[in-house]
Design an enzyme around this catalytic site. Structure first.
Site, PDB file in Angstrom:
ATOM      1  N   GLY A 278       0.828  -1.193   0.000  1.00 25.82           N
ATOM      2  CA  GLY A 278       0.000   0.000   0.000  1.00 25.82           C
ATOM      3  C   GLY A 278       0.862   1.241   0.000  1.00 25.82           C
ATOM      4  O   GLY A 278       2.059   1.179   0.312  1.00 25.82           O
TER       5      GLY A 278
ATOM      6  N   LEU B 255       6.929   1.308   3.689  1.00 25.67           N
ATOM      7  CA  LEU B 255       7.916   1.790   2.718  1.00 25.67           C
ATOM      8  C   LEU B 255       8.611   3.061   3.214  1.00 25.67           C
ATOM      9  O   LEU B 255       9.712   3.370   2.772  1.00 25.67           O
ATOM     10  CB  LEU B 255       7.243   2.065   1.369  1.00 25.67           C
ATOM     11  CG  LEU B 255       6.703   0.829   0.633  1.00 25.67           C
ATOM     12  CD1 LEU B 255       5.914   1.253  -0.599  1.00 25.67           C
ATOM     13  CD2 LEU B 255       7.816  -0.134   0.261  1.00 25.67           C
TER      14      LEU B 255
ATOM     15  N   HIS C 256      -3.513   0.407   7.998  1.00 28.71           N
ATOM     16  CA  HIS C 256      -2.182   1.028   7.937  1.00 28.71           C
ATOM     17  C   HIS C 256      -2.210   2.265   7.035  1.00 28.71           C
ATOM     18  O   HIS C 256      -1.697   3.325   7.415  1.00 28.71           O
ATOM     19  CB  HIS C 256      -1.185  -0.019   7.414  1.00 28.71           C
ATOM     20  CG  HIS C 256       0.215   0.478   7.257  1.00 28.71           C
ATOM     21  ND1 HIS C 256       1.268  -0.026   7.988  1.00 28.71           N
ATOM     22  CD2 HIS C 256       0.741   1.428   6.430  1.00 28.71           C
ATOM     23  CE1 HIS C 256       2.378   0.611   7.623  1.00 28.71           C
ATOM     24  NE2 HIS C 256       2.087   1.484   6.676  1.00 28.71           N
ATOM     25  N   GLU C 257      -2.829   2.140   5.855  1.00 27.99           N
ATOM     26  CA  GLU C 257      -2.829   3.267   4.908  1.00 27.99           C
ATOM     27  C   GLU C 257      -3.717   4.404   5.395  1.00 27.99           C
ATOM     28  O   GLU C 257      -3.364   5.578   5.249  1.00 27.99           O
ATOM     29  CB  GLU C 257      -3.267   2.803   3.509  1.00 27.99           C
ATOM     30  CG  GLU C 257      -2.353   1.760   2.867  1.00 27.99           C
ATOM     31  CD  GLU C 257      -0.876   2.086   2.966  1.00 27.99           C
ATOM     32  OE1 GLU C 257      -0.511   3.275   2.855  1.00 27.99           O
ATOM     33  OE2 GLU C 257      -0.078   1.157   3.164  1.00 27.99           O
TER      34      GLU C 257
ATOM     35  N   HIS D   7      -2.003   6.531   7.889  1.00 28.11           N
ATOM     36  CA  HIS D   7      -1.081   7.511   7.290  1.00 28.11           C
ATOM     37  C   HIS D   7      -1.765   8.852   7.054  1.00 28.11           C
ATOM     38  O   HIS D   7      -1.127   9.905   7.154  1.00 28.11           O
ATOM     39  CB  HIS D   7      -0.566   7.003   5.939  1.00 28.11           C
ATOM     40  CG  HIS D   7       0.674   6.164   5.999  1.00 28.11           C
ATOM     41  ND1 HIS D   7       1.864   6.628   6.514  1.00 28.11           N
ATOM     42  CD2 HIS D   7       0.918   4.890   5.595  1.00 28.11           C
ATOM     43  CE1 HIS D   7       2.787   5.675   6.414  1.00 28.11           C
ATOM     44  NE2 HIS D   7       2.234   4.599   5.867  1.00 28.11           N
TER      45      HIS D   7
HETATM   46 CO    CO Z   1       3.125   2.787   5.504  1.00 24.60          CO
END
Ligand code: CO
Length: 155
Positions: free
Chosen positions: A46, A90, A131-132, A135
């Site tokens: 993602g 990432l 998780h995304e 963000h």
């Molecule tokens: Co992330």
């Protein structure tokens, strides 16, 4: 479609609350296209807009078939159960840790043309949605890690 630079932990972009997407225009579509290219090259599960320095509420999430779903202005509208598993990001390369997440989530979002939809996911995909979406509120998985994992143990 050019790739974009993925910002790393420590960059202030990753700690901002992102603003909603209001214009479903060519500029948005170019951003999404670039994010697809960037994510495919990075081979991630993602990617959220703030990770490429854009403080807007949108992300890509890998589905079970390996394709990437675009979610614009996403919200978790239902969640149930719990799972505890390894997570990475990432923007935090080389770091892995255990994070508790819901086992099942339902997310409402808009597509790149502004059309609303809902999607349900479980397991790894539910984790990726959480998780995304985190963000977009300036949260990193490292805020939630209960135990860091030595990458060599994952081989
Ligand atoms: Co992330």
């Amino acid at each position: 479609m050019p790739t974009r630079n993925i910002v790393k932990e420590g960059d202030s972009c990753l700690r901002k609350v992102c603003r909603p997407v209001t214009d479903f225009n060519d500029r948005l579509h170019t951003l999404l296209d670039d994010m697809h290219e960037t994510l495919a090259e990075a081979n991630g599960a993602g990617l959220a807009a703030p990770q490429v320095g854009v403080l807007r509420r949108l992300a890509l999430v890998m589905l079970e078939d390996g394709s990437y779903l675009e979610i614009i202005n996403p919200e978790i509208v239902e969640k149930s159960g719990t799972q505890n598993d390894v997570e990475g990001c990432l923007s935090v390369p080389g770091v892995w840790g255990m994070v508790e997440r819901p086992m099942n989530v339902t997310v409402s979002a808009q597509d790149r043309f502004g059309k609303p939809f809902t999607v349900s996911a479980e397991g790894f995909t539910a984790r990726a949605f959480c998780h995304e979406i985190d963000h977009l509120d300036g949260h990193l998985f490292t805020d939630l890690v209960t135990e860091y994992i030595d990458p060599e143990e994952l081989e």
